[in-house]
Design an enzyme around this catalytic site. Structure first.
Site, PDB file in Angstrom:
ATOM      1  CB  CYS A  11      52.168  42.367  57.233  1.00 18.35           C
ATOM      2  SG  CYS A  11      50.845  43.123  57.710  1.00 18.35           S
ATOM      3  NE  ARG A  64      53.898  37.245  54.906  1.00 17.98           N
ATOM      4  CZ  ARG A  64      53.514  35.748  55.158  1.00 17.98           C
ATOM      5  NH1 ARG A  64      54.246  35.351  54.099  1.00 17.98           N
ATOM      6  NH2 ARG A  64      53.084  35.772  56.274  1.00 17.98           N
ATOM      7  CD1 TRP A 107      47.845  43.774  51.241  1.00 18.50           C
ATOM      8  CD2 TRP A 107      46.732  42.240  52.734  1.00 18.50           C
ATOM      9  NE1 TRP A 107      46.411  43.365  50.567  1.00 18.50           N
ATOM     10  CE2 TRP A 107      45.894  42.492  51.593  1.00 18.50           C
ATOM     11  CE3 TRP A 107      45.663  41.853  54.109  1.00 18.50           C
ATOM     12  CZ2 TRP A 107      44.478  42.266  51.592  1.00 18.50           C
ATOM     13  CZ3 TRP A 107      43.992  41.805  53.822  1.00 18.50           C
ATOM     14  CH2 TRP A 107      43.413  41.450  53.133  1.00 18.50           C
ATOM     15  CG  ASN A 121      51.271  37.948  59.876  1.00 21.72           C
ATOM     16  OD1 ASN A 121      50.869  38.984  58.926  1.00 21.72           O
ATOM     17  ND2 ASN A 121      51.953  36.957  59.350  1.00 21.72           N
ATOM     18  N   GLY A 122      48.796  39.362  61.309  1.00 19.66           N
ATOM     19  CA  GLY A 122      47.645  38.916  61.663  1.00 19.66           C
ATOM     20  C   GLY A 122      46.659  39.523  61.777  1.00 19.66           C
ATOM     21  CD  GLU A 152      44.071  30.271  36.996  1.00 19.00           C
ATOM     22  OE1 GLU A 152      43.526  30.839  37.681  1.00 19.00           O
ATOM     23  OE2 GLU A 152      45.688  31.410  37.483  1.00 19.00           O
ATOM     24  CE  LYS A 196      47.218  34.562  37.563  1.00 18.06           C
ATOM     25  NZ  LYS A 196      47.197  33.534  38.677  1.00 18.06           N
ATOM     26  CD  GLU A 211      45.812  38.047  40.625  1.00 19.06           C
ATOM     27  OE1 GLU A 211      46.196  36.697  39.608  1.00 19.06           O
ATOM     28  OE2 GLU A 211      46.197  37.851  41.517  1.00 19.06           O
ATOM     29  CG  HIS A 269      22.111  29.137  28.606  1.00 18.43           C
ATOM     30  ND1 HIS A 269      20.756  28.872  28.818  1.00 18.43           N
ATOM     31  CD2 HIS A 269      23.115  27.946  28.129  1.00 18.43           C
ATOM     32  CE1 HIS A 269      20.656  27.726  27.827  1.00 18.43           C
ATOM     33  NE2 HIS A 269      21.990  27.419  28.428  1.00 18.43           N
ATOM     34  CE  LYS A 312      52.595  33.856  45.734  1.00 19.72           C
ATOM     35  NZ  LYS A 312      52.205  33.680  44.055  1.00 19.72           N
TER      36      LYS A 312
HETATM   37  C1  AGP Z   1      45.939  33.774  41.808  1.00 17.48           C
HETATM   38  O1  AGP Z   1      46.651  34.420  41.598  1.00 17.48           O
HETATM   39  C2  AGP Z   1      46.214  34.771  43.488  1.00 17.48           C
HETATM   40  N1  AGP Z   1      46.474  35.618  43.785  1.00 17.48           N
HETATM   41  C3  AGP Z   1      44.627  34.451  44.025  1.00 17.48           C
HETATM   42  O2  AGP Z   1      43.851  33.992  43.702  1.00 17.48           O
HETATM   43  C4  AGP Z   1      45.300  32.821  45.298  1.00 17.48           C
HETATM   44  O3  AGP Z   1      45.537  32.261  44.348  1.00 17.48           O
HETATM   45  C5  AGP Z   1      44.794  33.312  46.025  1.00 17.48           C
HETATM   46  O4  AGP Z   1      44.684  33.491  47.145  1.00 17.48           O
HETATM   47  C6  AGP Z   1      45.046  31.299  46.887  1.00 17.48           C
HETATM   48  O5  AGP Z   1      46.204  31.571  47.522  1.00 17.48           O
HETATM   49  P1  AGP Z   1      46.588  30.387  48.008  1.00 17.48           P
HETATM   50  O6  AGP Z   1      47.123  29.512  46.759  1.00 17.48           O
HETATM   51  O7  AGP Z   1      48.733  30.286  48.727  1.00 17.48           O
HETATM   52  O8  AGP Z   1      46.036  29.538  49.434  1.00 17.48           O
END
Ligand code: AGP
Length: 586
Positions: free
Chosen positions: A2, A27, A68, A94-95, A461, A465, A468, A484, A581
């Protein structure tokens, strides 16, 4: 995970808290809330984005939260801040409070009434239980009873001060003139002050408008230094771009240049190890996979790459291995837990992170900072390419210090890195063509991204992307593996994005393209070779680079392809559903 903010000073707390929460929204955005003192504690909290939070009270002392969800569904009743029974104390957290059930049961027996399903509410009641007209005293007592991870900010209607505590969740203090701030992250208050004090685990701070005092959990006072933050609030805002993600994609040449320059100024990059273990999550994991190819190529030593969430199931192994933890935020709980485990196993540890003073830096022997500037979009873009730059640099310096690379070879490689910002700049000029491809494919339900060698992680990746931010099902595959199994899924018009660098994978990639074309897939080739155009439906012709640098240009194409696809579908690009994030829960 959060975002939290606390303010005490002379300004409108309403204005400060709302602005700060907007900057912390990355966050988490399941709910938002504020508590402001004005004779009594006024609270407004609501499920959903900060923009949906409306209230008409104000004051000059308050706290705010953007959530979150972990414990308790995203509902108004589970939104922070939480009050004690009498409405005299308010907290944001937060936590995760691991012993909250035990504490809650005890407090219920004492007569406390709970209104939410969260672990956090217990903190307000615990402070109340110890409160005897002195918030500081009650706060210290309550913190001692908590187990788990927390950044907590508390206020009382009876005293003009803020108390804050940190353990395993981030918290920074903003030092102003006759005003002070406490928040999860610096952009929250950067508009008002660039004087910052980073709190460490096991610290409590006491803020009034005129001072900030720091203590350990036992109440011993600690002296801490103010750091000046050089980046501006504009760095953390959209600068005219429609989305943070697009802004951050376009910032890559600058972020790469600035990362390389900060690395070149270091003279402590001496290493000696026999193996490397890389640990990370998500996009950072993909950077780690590229790192494996780079390090094995230059150092000829074995590299293993683990998902942080899986690393914990590895037995403790002290194997003369350097353990590298990659995390842009420096706050990812799984990666931090893995770093602790590696250290406890006796390994030398190194973190690659973008956030100065972030939690991971407390648990490792050495830190390499990427210098990409704040990344707000949930999708990692510029921090990914900055991580690749850091890994390239690390491999060169390690190779040199371990006698595996000659000085002249190392110099040539470093010189090649200086060209990366230009390669990326030239790739960004392909935006128009990439957008047209997004128009062709955005209605598809499935997509494949294929590559070989060090571009295989780039295919992963690209697929991540796409999933996501567009919510389209996308798979990244080593191109040689299609036959395969996954080839069975290839049907007419399914988009297959094939990365074809002019390196040792070139010929084999062309064979793999023929396999999918024969099944009538719609193939987009990403290559610096004009010739590839003969084998694909569309060629996105990227700048020609030294072979080991092709991931930098290819990933930019895939970032833009995902961005435009998501935009055409009207997705919440900077805040995709169900995600946040920084992921501070395991
Ligand atoms: C990437 O687009 C994602 N939002 C996610 O996979 C991110 O890379 C992952 O949560 C790791 O985050 P960090 O690099 O802050 O540890």
């Amino acid at each position: 995970m959060c975002g939290i903010i606390g303010y005490i000073g002379f300004r409108s707390a309403k204005e400060v808290l709302l602005k700060s929460l907007k900057r912390l929204e990355y966050r988490g955005y399941d709910s938002a809330g504020v508590a402001i003192v004005d004779g009594k504690i006024n609270v407004a909290k609501k499920k959903g984005y900060i923009d949906s939070l409306e209230f008409d009270f104000d004051g000059t002392l308050g706290i705010g939260h953007t959530r979150w969800a972990t414990h308790g569904v995203p509902e108004d009743r589970n939104a922070h801040p939480f009050l004690d029974c009498k409405g005299e104390i308010a907290i944001v957290h937060n936590g995760i409070i691991e012993n909250y059930m035990e504490l809650k049961e005890k407090l219920i027996k004492e007569g406390h009434k709970f209104k939410s399903d969260t672990d956090s509410e217990v903190i307000a009641h615990l402070i109340e239980e110890h409160y005897n007209g002195n918030l500081k005293e009650a706060f210290f007592k309550a913190i001692k009873e908590l187990k788990g991870s927390f950044a907590i900010v508390a206020i009382s209607k009876n005293e003009r001060k803020i108390m804050a505590a940190k353990k395993d969740s981030p918290l920074v203090i903003g030092v102003g003139d006759h005003e002070n701030f406490v928040a999860s992250d610096i952009p929250a208050f950067l508009e008002y002050t660039n004087r910052v004090i980073v709190m460490r685990d096991g610290e409590i701070s006491e803020l009034t408008e005129d001072f900030v005092h720091f203590y350990d959990f036992n109440g011993n006072e600690i002296n801490k230094e103010v750091q000046i933050v050089e980046w501006s609030i504009e760095d953390a805002e959209k600068s005219g771009y429609e989305h943070f993600m697009l802004k951050e994609i376009y910032e890559q040449p600058f972020a790469l240049d600035s990362t390389l320059h900060s690395l070149l100024s270091r003279n402590d990059m001496n290493f000696d190890f026999g193996r490397v273990t890389i640990v990370a999550c998500g996009t950072s994991y993909h950077a780690g996979l590229v790192g494996k190819y780079i390090i094995e190529e230059l150092l000829r030593i074995p590299v293993e790459v683990y998902y942080a969430s899986e690393y914990r199931y590895r037995p403790n192994v002290a194997d003369n291995s350097l353990a590298i933890f990659i995390t842009q935020s420096g706050e990812t709980a799984d990666t931090i837990a893995a770093a602790r485990k590696a250290k406890a196993s006796g390994n030398e540890t190194l973190a690659i992170t973008n956030v100065v003073g972030s939690s991971i830096t407390n648990y490792v022997d050495k830190v390499i900072y990427t210098n990409a500037g704040p990344e707000i979009g949930v999708a990692a873009t510029k921090t990914f390419t900055a991580q690749l730059m850091a890994l390239e640099y690390f491999a060169i310096k390690a190779g040199e210090s371990m006698g595996k690379l000659s000085a002249s070879h190392a110099r040539d490689l470093l010189n090649s890195l200086r060209k990366v910002p230009m390669y990326v700049e030239n790739t960004l000029n392909l935006n128009g063509i990439i957008k047209k491809e997004a128009e062709k494919i955005h209605k598809r339900k499935d997509m494949f991204f294929i590559a070989r060698g060090m571009n295989y992680p780039i295919a992963l990746e690209g697929a991540l992307k796409m999933k996501e931010i567009s919510y389209i099902h996308a798979e990244g595959y080593p191109a040689g593996e299609l036959k395969h199994g996954p080839l069975a899924l290839i049907e007419e018009d399914i988009p297959v994005i094939a990365l074809v660098p002019e390196d040792i994978t070139y010929d084999k990639m062309l064979s793999n393209i023929k396999e999918v074309s024969a099944r009538n897939a719609y193939v987009i080739g990403v290559s610096s070779s004009e010739d590839v155009g003969k084998y694909v439906d569309t060629l996105i012709k990227v700048p020609s680079t030294e072979p080991h640098l092709s991931p930098f240009v290819n990933v930019v194409v895939l970032q833009l392809l995902a961005y435009h696809t998501a935009k055409l579908l009207g997705r919440e690009i900077d805040k995709p559903r169900n995600l946040a994030k920084s992921v501070t829960v395991e």
